[in-house]
Design a protein around this motif. Structure first.
Motif, PDB file in Angstrom:
ATOM      1  N   ASP A  76      -0.715   0.339   1.632  1.00 59.07           N
ATOM      2  CA  ASP A  76      -1.046   1.487   2.484  1.00 59.07           C
ATOM      3  C   ASP A  76      -0.086   1.581   3.672  1.00 59.07           C
ATOM      4  O   ASP A  76      -0.495   1.808   4.815  1.00 59.07           O
ATOM      5  CB  ASP A  76      -2.486   1.405   2.978  1.00 59.07           C
ATOM      6  CG  ASP A  76      -3.491   1.536   1.846  1.00 59.07           C
ATOM      7  OD1 ASP A  76      -3.166   2.205   0.851  1.00 59.07           O
ATOM      8  OD2 ASP A  76      -4.596   0.975   1.965  1.00 59.07           O
ATOM      9  N   ASN A  77       1.196   1.353   3.379  1.00 64.23           N
ATOM     10  CA  ASN A  77       2.280   1.454   4.365  1.00 64.23           C
ATOM     11  C   ASN A  77       2.225   0.379   5.443  1.00 64.23           C
ATOM     12  O   ASN A  77       2.895   0.488   6.466  1.00 64.23           O
ATOM     13  CB  ASN A  77       2.296   2.834   5.030  1.00 64.23           C
ATOM     14  CG  ASN A  77       3.624   3.136   5.688  1.00 64.23           C
ATOM     15  OD1 ASN A  77       4.686   2.965   5.097  1.00 64.23           O
ATOM     16  ND2 ASN A  77       3.588   3.558   6.945  1.00 64.23           N
ATOM     17  N   LYS A  78       1.471  -0.678   5.236  1.00 57.56           N
ATOM     18  CA  LYS A  78       1.414  -1.791   6.179  1.00 57.56           C
ATOM     19  C   LYS A  78       1.976  -3.042   5.507  1.00 57.56           C
ATOM     20  O   LYS A  78       1.657  -3.334   4.347  1.00 57.56           O
ATOM     21  CB  LYS A  78      -0.019  -2.050   6.648  1.00 57.56           C
ATOM     22  CG  LYS A  78      -0.698  -0.851   7.309  1.00 57.56           C
ATOM     23  CD  LYS A  78       0.016  -0.433   8.584  1.00 57.56           C
ATOM     24  CE  LYS A  78      -0.680   0.760   9.236  1.00 57.56           C
ATOM     25  NZ  LYS A  78       0.062   1.253  10.438  1.00 57.56           N
ATOM     26  N   GLU A  79       2.821  -3.765   6.254  1.00 58.22           N
ATOM     27  CA  GLU A  79       3.428  -4.966   5.688  1.00 58.22           C
ATOM     28  C   GLU A  79       2.356  -6.001   5.369  1.00 58.22           C
ATOM     29  O   GLU A  79       1.545  -6.362   6.221  1.00 58.22           O
ATOM     30  CB  GLU A  79       4.454  -5.541   6.658  1.00 58.22           C
ATOM     31  CG  GLU A  79       5.290  -6.659   6.059  1.00 58.22           C
ATOM     32  CD  GLU A  79       6.459  -7.063   6.932  1.00 58.22           C
ATOM     33  OE1 GLU A  79       7.294  -7.867   6.475  1.00 58.22           O
ATOM     34  OE2 GLU A  79       6.536  -6.571   8.082  1.00 58.22           O
ATOM     35  N   ASP A 104      -5.288  -4.917  -2.152  1.00 58.68           N
ATOM     36  CA  ASP A 104      -6.258  -3.865  -1.892  1.00 58.68           C
ATOM     37  C   ASP A 104      -5.585  -2.720  -1.135  1.00 58.68           C
ATOM     38  O   ASP A 104      -5.400  -2.796   0.079  1.00 58.68           O
ATOM     39  CB  ASP A 104      -7.434  -4.420  -1.081  1.00 58.68           C
ATOM     40  CG  ASP A 104      -8.580  -3.430  -0.970  1.00 58.68           C
ATOM     41  OD1 ASP A 104      -8.531  -2.403  -1.669  1.00 58.68           O
ATOM     42  OD2 ASP A 104      -9.506  -3.676  -0.170  1.00 58.68           O
ATOM     43  N   GLY A 105      -5.191  -1.664  -1.861  1.00 58.10           N
ATOM     44  CA  GLY A 105      -4.502  -0.541  -1.242  1.00 58.10           C
ATOM     45  C   GLY A 105      -3.381  -0.042  -2.126  1.00 58.10           C
ATOM     46  O   GLY A 105      -3.109  -0.590  -3.206  1.00 58.10           O
ATOM     47  N   ASN A 106      -2.699   1.008  -1.685  1.00 57.73           N
ATOM     48  CA  ASN A 106      -1.555   1.541  -2.425  1.00 57.73           C
ATOM     49  C   ASN A 106      -0.395   0.565  -2.334  1.00 57.73           C
ATOM     50  O   ASN A 106       0.091   0.247  -1.245  1.00 57.73           O
ATOM     51  CB  ASN A 106      -1.142   2.899  -1.860  1.00 57.73           C
ATOM     52  CG  ASN A 106      -2.169   3.980  -2.127  1.00 57.73           C
ATOM     53  OD1 ASN A 106      -2.781   4.017  -3.194  1.00 57.73           O
ATOM     54  ND2 ASN A 106      -2.365   4.864  -1.165  1.00 57.73           N
ATOM     55  N   LEU A 107       0.058   0.098  -3.479  1.00 56.34           N
ATOM     56  CA  LEU A 107       1.100  -0.924  -3.531  1.00 56.34           C
ATOM     57  C   LEU A 107       2.486  -0.311  -3.476  1.00 56.34           C
ATOM     58  O   LEU A 107       2.812   0.635  -4.191  1.00 56.34           O
ATOM     59  CB  LEU A 107       0.974  -1.733  -4.817  1.00 56.34           C
ATOM     60  CG  LEU A 107       2.098  -2.731  -5.115  1.00 56.34           C
ATOM     61  CD1 LEU A 107       2.065  -3.888  -4.116  1.00 56.34           C
ATOM     62  CD2 LEU A 107       1.995  -3.252  -6.545  1.00 56.34           C
ATOM     63  N   LEU A 108       3.319  -0.860  -2.586  1.00 50.23           N
ATOM     64  CA  LEU A 108       4.745  -0.563  -2.539  1.00 50.23           C
ATOM     65  C   LEU A 108       5.441  -1.890  -2.249  1.00 50.23           C
ATOM     66  O   LEU A 108       5.196  -2.505  -1.212  1.00 50.23           O
ATOM     67  CB  LEU A 108       5.055   0.470  -1.460  1.00 50.23           C
ATOM     68  CG  LEU A 108       6.376   1.253  -1.580  1.00 50.23           C
ATOM     69  CD1 LEU A 108       6.363   2.470  -0.678  1.00 50.23           C
ATOM     70  CD2 LEU A 108       7.577   0.388  -1.226  1.00 50.23           C
TER      71      LEU A 108
END
Length: 262
Positions: A76-79, A104-108
């Motif tokens: 979710d755009n957090k490191e 837990d969240g959108n993975l990038l």
């Protein structure tokens, strides 16, 4: 003799010109070609950058070669940290002791030979509809349209110390109303001008039709000192999301898709 001296002068001028051009552009191109990265978006999109080119990685053998590598992970755009990843229909994370770590969240995630820079962003309410109404009118959509996504982001996308506004408006998956058209539009406003990224409008009024976009990341994916945008678009049920990497083309004064998983 004079002609010979003139030719020598012209040759020297041209030589100096080519040397200067090489120093300005050639060295940068050589450096740029040395940057490599593997970028993971969600569970199904894998992009590889090498020698100034992007490619999709989709074959099972190619994906298996990426297993048990250490990646820089953002959720979710957090490191989130550095962890080892393993893929089996989805990505699973493990620490150095092979203990499972919950994602837990959108993975990038990425693995690269340089430190990738990310821009932080957060959703904001749209309080001024001036540009929204302009875009609706320009696309022959009703100003009284109802929305299932209606928000914006303020980001200094081009490092000019001024915030650009990115709007996301959509009525995809309208379960409690019945629009005439299904639409999803993403656009940037800079210096009172609208720049479209994603613009999908359909006359198919089925409630499950369409694709709801969301901002997945703003980052310098190839270390060229400019930011790119990862825009994803969620589809209904188990369908895989559409992932698109955008960059701004200064010559065309417009956004263009560098690579997509479609």
């Amino acid at each position: 003799m004079r002609k010979t001296k003139t030719y020598i002068k012209l040759f020297i001028i041209l030589l100096v010109f080519f040397i200067v051009m090489f120093l300005i552009f050639g060295i940068n191109n050589i450096k740029q070609s040395n940057y490599q990265t593997t970028l993971l978006i969600g569970n199904n999109t894998i992009w590889n950058y090498n020698k100034n080119k992007w490619i999709n990685i989709s074959t099972r053998d190619s994906i298996e070669k990426l297993n048990w590598k250490e990646y820089n992970i953002y959720l979710d755009n957090k490191e989130f940290g550095k962890y080892f990843l393993w893929h089996d229909d989805k990505w699973y994370a493990f620490d150095k002791n092979k203990n499972a770590v919950k994602l837990d969240g959108n993975l990038l995630a990425y693995k690269a030979n340089f430190k990738m820079k990310f821009l932080d962003f957060s959703k904001k309410q749209i309080t001024d509809r001036t540009y929204v109404d302009y875009v609706l009118e320009e696309n022959d959509l009703s100003l009284s349209s109802q929305f299932t996504a209606f928000y914006k982001f303020d980001i200094d996308f081009d490092n000019d110390k001024n915030l650009e506004e990115f709007f996301i408006i959509s009525n995809a998956f309208p379960f409690d109303f019945n629009p005439e058209k299904i639409f999803s539009i993403v656009f940037m406003v800079k210096n009172n001008k609208v720049y479209y990224l994603y613009n999908d409008i359909s006359n198919n009024r089925e409630s499950l039709n369409g694709c709801k976009p969301y901002l997945n990341g703003v980052l310098d994916t190839n270390n060229d000192k400019t930011y790119e945008i990862i825009l994803s678009c969620a589809r209904y049920s188990v369908s895989e999301s559409i992932d698109m990497l955008y960059k701004f083309d200064k010559e065309k004064d417009a956004f263009k898709i560098v690579i997509s998983n479609q």
